[in-house]
Design a protein around this motif. Structure first.
Motif, PDB file in Angstrom:
ATOM      1  N   TYR A  31     -15.397 -10.267 -50.950  1.00 37.92           N
ATOM      2  CA  TYR A  31     -15.483 -11.389 -50.607  1.00 37.92           C
ATOM      3  C   TYR A  31     -16.727 -12.229 -51.794  1.00 37.92           C
ATOM      4  O   TYR A  31     -17.859 -11.579 -51.738  1.00 37.92           O
ATOM      5  N   VAL A  64     -12.403 -12.250 -46.166  1.00 32.06           N
ATOM      6  CA  VAL A  64     -13.274 -13.166 -45.261  1.00 32.06           C
ATOM      7  C   VAL A  64     -12.404 -14.449 -45.393  1.00 32.06           C
ATOM      8  O   VAL A  64     -12.585 -14.904 -46.833  1.00 32.06           O
ATOM      9  N   ASP A  65     -11.572 -14.580 -44.421  1.00 32.97           N
ATOM     10  CA  ASP A  65     -10.651 -15.786 -44.668  1.00 32.97           C
ATOM     11  C   ASP A  65     -10.056 -16.016 -46.053  1.00 32.97           C
ATOM     12  O   ASP A  65      -9.734 -17.041 -46.439  1.00 32.97           O
ATOM     13  N   LEU A  85     -10.794  -7.466 -41.886  1.00 27.83           N
ATOM     14  CA  LEU A  85     -10.595  -9.077 -41.806  1.00 27.83           C
ATOM     15  C   LEU A  85     -11.978  -9.527 -41.058  1.00 27.83           C
ATOM     16  O   LEU A  85     -11.978  -9.337 -39.871  1.00 27.83           O
ATOM     17  N   GLY A  87     -13.550 -12.672 -41.253  1.00 24.20           N
ATOM     18  CA  GLY A  87     -13.709 -13.855 -41.139  1.00 24.20           C
ATOM     19  C   GLY A  87     -13.158 -14.453 -39.573  1.00 24.20           C
ATOM     20  O   GLY A  87     -13.182 -13.831 -38.589  1.00 24.20           O
ATOM     21  N   GLY A  88     -12.497 -15.478 -39.824  1.00 19.61           N
ATOM     22  CA  GLY A  88     -11.915 -16.447 -38.665  1.00 19.61           C
ATOM     23  C   GLY A  88     -10.553 -16.181 -38.664  1.00 19.61           C
ATOM     24  O   GLY A  88      -9.774 -17.008 -38.155  1.00 19.61           O
ATOM     25  N   GLU A  89      -9.960 -14.952 -39.137  1.00 22.19           N
ATOM     26  CA  GLU A  89      -8.668 -14.942 -39.125  1.00 22.19           C
ATOM     27  C   GLU A  89      -7.701 -14.864 -37.913  1.00 22.19           C
ATOM     28  O   GLU A  89      -8.188 -14.243 -36.956  1.00 22.19           O
ATOM     29  N   LEU A  93      -2.134 -13.032 -38.757  1.00 24.86           N
ATOM     30  CA  LEU A  93      -2.332 -12.656 -40.066  1.00 24.86           C
ATOM     31  C   LEU A  93      -2.453 -11.147 -40.104  1.00 24.86           C
ATOM     32  O   LEU A  93      -1.981 -10.440 -40.952  1.00 24.86           O
ATOM     33  N   LYS A 103      -9.651  -6.068 -37.347  1.00 26.74           N
ATOM     34  CA  LYS A 103     -10.362  -7.272 -37.049  1.00 26.74           C
ATOM     35  C   LYS A 103     -11.566  -6.751 -36.909  1.00 26.74           C
ATOM     36  O   LYS A 103     -12.078  -5.757 -36.143  1.00 26.74           O
ATOM     37  N   HIS A 141     -21.450 -12.858 -43.024  1.00 26.96           N
ATOM     38  CA  HIS A 141     -20.361 -11.992 -42.568  1.00 26.96           C
ATOM     39  C   HIS A 141     -20.734 -10.783 -42.830  1.00 26.96           C
ATOM     40  O   HIS A 141     -20.276 -10.091 -43.589  1.00 26.96           O
TER      41      HIS A 141
END
Length: 215
Positions: A31, A64-65, A85, A87-89, A93, A103, A141
Motif C-alpha cells: 500500500y 488496500v483497494d 485485503l 480496504g473496502g474490498e 474480489l 479480509k 488502514h
C-alpha cells in the motif's frame, strides 16, 4: 498454539530475524501510502531469500483497494502464500483470489463485526486465517498502534479463525491471547524501532509471550 504474524517487513535482516524468532507468517505491505510500503521487486527478493533458507514461515501480502490485476501480479511475482485485503474490498474480489485471500475488518461495534464476518469469513483460505480484526481508525488502514476491541474479538473467536491485530506489543500480547483466544495475532508497530524497521529483541519477546498465552 497461537499463530504469530509479523507485518510491515521491509528488509531481509528483519524478515529473517522474525522467522528465526518463531513467527509463523511474514507480512509485506503493498500500500504506497503506508510508511511500511515495500516495492514488489524488493519483497520478491526478500521472500526468495527466506524460502531459500527453508525457514518454516508463510508469507502475506497486504493490499488496500488495489486493482485485481495488480494483486494477482504481485501474488505471482512474490510467490505469496496469502493475500490480506485491508480496504473496502467487496466479497466477490475475495472469491476471485481464493484460496489465498482473507479480509481485514475494522469494526466499530459487535453488530458490525458479526455482519461483516458473515459476508467474508467463508471466503477465507482453508489453511490460513478467515479474518483479521484490527482497531478502527477513520483514516488509517492498520499500523496505528491503537489497541483493538478485545471484547468484540473474543465474541467472534470461537466461531472464526481470527488474526487479532491492533496495538499489540510484547507487554500485552499474552493477556490478549488469554482473553480473546484467537487463531493468531498480528503485530507491526508494536515491535518496531522506527516505522518499517523492526526491533529484533521485541520480535523475539513478542513471539515468546504470544505462545505463552496459551498456557
Amino acid at each position: 498454539m497461537t499463530k504469530v504474524k509479523i507485518c510491515g517487513l521491509t528488509s531481509l535482516a528483519d524478515a529473517q530475524a522474525a522467522a528465526e524468532a518463531g513467527a509463523d507468517m511474514l507480512g509485506f505491505i503493498f500500500y504506497p501510502r503506508s510508511p511500511r510500503f515495500v516495492e514488489p521487486a524488493h519483497a520478491a527478493a526478500i521472500i526468495a531469500s527466506i524460502q531459500h533458507m527453508a525457514l518454516p514461515v508463510r508469507t502475506v501480502g497486504l493490499f488496500v483497494d488495489a486493482p485485481l490485476p495488480e494483486i494477482q501480479e504481485t501474488l505471482r511475482r512474490c510467490r505469496l502464500d496469502f493475500v490480506q485485503l485491508h480496504g473496502g474490498e467487496p466479497p466477490h474480489l475475495l472469491e476471485m483470489l481464493q484460496p489465498q485471500a482473507f479480509k481485514a475488518l475494522r469494526p466499530t461495534s459487535l453488530d458490525e463485526a458479526a455482519a461483516e464476518a458473515e459476508w467474508y469469513a467463508d471466503l477465507g483460505p482453508p489453511e490460513g486465517p478467515q479474518l483479521l480484526l484490527d482497531a478502527y481508525h477513520p483514516q488509517l488502514h492498520g499500523g496505528t498502534g491503537q489497541v483493538g476491541d478485545w471484547a468484540i474479538a473474543a465474541a467472534l473467536a470461537p466461531r472464526y479463525r481470527i488474526l487479532l491485530a491492533g496495538g499489540l506489543t510484547p507487554d500485552n500480547v499474552r493477556q490478549a491471547v488469554r482473553q480473546v483466544r484467537p487463531w493468531g495475532v498480528d503485530v507491526s508497530s508494536g515491535v518496531e524501532a522506527a516505522p518499517g524497521q523492526k526491533d529484533h529483541d521485541k520480535m523475539r519477546r513478542f513471539v515468546a509471550e504470544a505462545k505463552r498465552g496459551n498456557v
